[in-house]
Motif scaffolding. Sequence first.
Motif, PDB file in Angstrom:
ATOM      1  N   VAL A  21       0.836  -1.198   0.000  1.00  0.00           N
ATOM      2  CA  VAL A  21       0.000   0.000   0.000  1.00  0.00           C
ATOM      3  C   VAL A  21       0.867   1.243   0.000  1.00  0.00           C
ATOM      4  O   VAL A  21       0.599   2.213  -0.704  1.00  0.00           O
ATOM      5  CB  VAL A  21      -0.963  -0.009   1.210  1.00  0.00           C
ATOM      6  N   GLN A  22       1.941   1.234   0.774  1.00  0.00           N
ATOM      7  CA  GLN A  22       2.848   2.380   0.826  1.00  0.00           C
ATOM      8  C   GLN A  22       3.496   2.628  -0.532  1.00  0.00           C
ATOM      9  O   GLN A  22       3.625   3.774  -0.966  1.00  0.00           O
ATOM     10  CB  GLN A  22       3.918   2.184   1.887  1.00  0.00           C
ATOM     11  N   VAL A  23       3.905   1.585  -1.223  1.00  0.00           N
ATOM     12  CA  VAL A  23       4.519   1.725  -2.546  1.00  0.00           C
ATOM     13  C   VAL A  23       3.542   2.361  -3.521  1.00  0.00           C
ATOM     14  O   VAL A  23       3.909   3.221  -4.317  1.00  0.00           O
ATOM     15  CB  VAL A  23       5.012   0.351  -3.063  1.00  0.00           C
ATOM     16  N   GLN A  24       2.275   1.979  -3.453  1.00  0.00           N
ATOM     17  CA  GLN A  24       1.258   2.560  -4.337  1.00  0.00           C
ATOM     18  C   GLN A  24       1.032   4.040  -4.032  1.00  0.00           C
ATOM     19  O   GLN A  24       0.706   4.820  -4.920  1.00  0.00           O
ATOM     20  CB  GLN A  24      -0.053   1.801  -4.214  1.00  0.00           C
ATOM     21  N   ALA A  25       1.184   4.423  -2.770  1.00  0.00           N
ATOM     22  CA  ALA A  25       0.953   5.816  -2.379  1.00  0.00           C
ATOM     23  C   ALA A  25       2.110   6.727  -2.778  1.00  0.00           C
ATOM     24  O   ALA A  25       1.964   7.946  -2.778  1.00  0.00           O
ATOM     25  CB  ALA A  25       0.726   5.895  -0.869  1.00  0.00           C
ATOM     26  N   LEU A  26       3.272   6.156  -3.096  1.00  0.00           N
ATOM     27  CA  LEU A  26       4.439   6.928  -3.503  1.00  0.00           C
ATOM     28  C   LEU A  26       4.871   6.462  -4.896  1.00  0.00           C
ATOM     29  O   LEU A  26       5.807   5.689  -5.044  1.00  0.00           O
ATOM     30  CB  LEU A  26       5.567   6.753  -2.485  1.00  0.00           C
ATOM     31  N   PRO A  27       4.171   6.940  -5.949  1.00  0.00           N
ATOM     32  CA  PRO A  27       4.362   6.394  -7.291  1.00  0.00           C
ATOM     33  C   PRO A  27       5.588   6.890  -8.052  1.00  0.00           C
ATOM     34  O   PRO A  27       5.931   6.342  -9.095  1.00  0.00           O
ATOM     35  CB  PRO A  27       3.096   6.838  -8.015  1.00  0.00           C
ATOM     36  N   ALA A  28       6.258   7.904  -7.556  1.00  0.00           N
ATOM     37  CA  ALA A  28       7.395   8.482  -8.288  1.00  0.00           C
ATOM     38  C   ALA A  28       8.680   8.275  -7.488  1.00  0.00           C
ATOM     39  O   ALA A  28       8.659   7.784  -6.366  1.00  0.00           O
ATOM     40  CB  ALA A  28       7.161   9.973  -8.536  1.00  0.00           C
ATOM     41  N   LEU A  35       5.700  17.619  -0.864  1.00  0.00           N
ATOM     42  CA  LEU A  35       6.502  16.469  -1.273  1.00  0.00           C
ATOM     43  C   LEU A  35       6.505  15.472  -0.119  1.00  0.00           C
ATOM     44  O   LEU A  35       6.894  15.805   0.992  1.00  0.00           O
ATOM     45  CB  LEU A  35       7.933  16.885  -1.600  1.00  0.00           C
ATOM     46  N   THR A  36       6.044  14.265  -0.399  1.00  0.00           N
ATOM     47  CA  THR A  36       6.029  13.199   0.600  1.00  0.00           C
ATOM     48  C   THR A  36       7.054  12.160   0.192  1.00  0.00           C
ATOM     49  O   THR A  36       7.070  11.725  -0.962  1.00  0.00           O
ATOM     50  CB  THR A  36       4.639  12.524   0.680  1.00  0.00           C
ATOM     51  N   VAL A  37       7.937  11.794   1.114  1.00  0.00           N
ATOM     52  CA  VAL A  37       8.960  10.788   0.841  1.00  0.00           C
ATOM     53  C   VAL A  37       8.877   9.671   1.870  1.00  0.00           C
ATOM     54  O   VAL A  37       8.392   9.872   2.978  1.00  0.00           O
ATOM     55  CB  VAL A  37      10.391  11.387   0.834  1.00  0.00           C
ATOM     56  N   ALA A  38       9.354   8.515   1.492  1.00  0.00           N
ATOM     57  CA  ALA A  38       9.388   7.389   2.411  1.00  0.00           C
ATOM     58  C   ALA A  38      10.464   7.625   3.455  1.00  0.00           C
ATOM     59  O   ALA A  38      11.490   8.231   3.180  1.00  0.00           O
ATOM     60  CB  ALA A  38       9.675   6.095   1.646  1.00  0.00           C
ATOM     61  N   THR A  39      10.241   7.124   4.657  1.00  0.00           N
ATOM     62  CA  THR A  39      11.251   7.283   5.706  1.00  0.00           C
ATOM     63  C   THR A  39      11.988   5.984   5.929  1.00  0.00           C
ATOM     64  O   THR A  39      11.582   4.934   5.560  1.00  0.00           O
ATOM     65  CB  THR A  39      10.620   7.697   7.045  1.00  0.00           C
TER      66      THR A  39
END
Length: 80
Positions: free
Chosen positions: A13-20, A76-80
């Motif tokens: 789900v997290q991967v889908q929310a951060l598509p770029a 801008l939202t990035v994974a932590t």
Amino acid sequence: MLTAGELAAMKAVQVQALPATCTIQRSTRTANSIGERVVSWSNAATGVACRLAKVQQQAQRGSMSQQSVVIGSWVLTVAT
């Protein structure tokens, strides 16, 4: 406790929310030979999962000119 399957589903789900992907850069400030400040950039991380979303956009017209200025806000939202 989460099972391995639940954890995998949450990661999907997290991967889908951060598509770029993006590159995060870090600035370094130094002084040149005559004392002027020089800013250089280096990559701190590349291929970081992210999402860029527009929050709002406003068009403003100045009272003394015919020029329009568009002001936009982004998140801008990035994974932590």
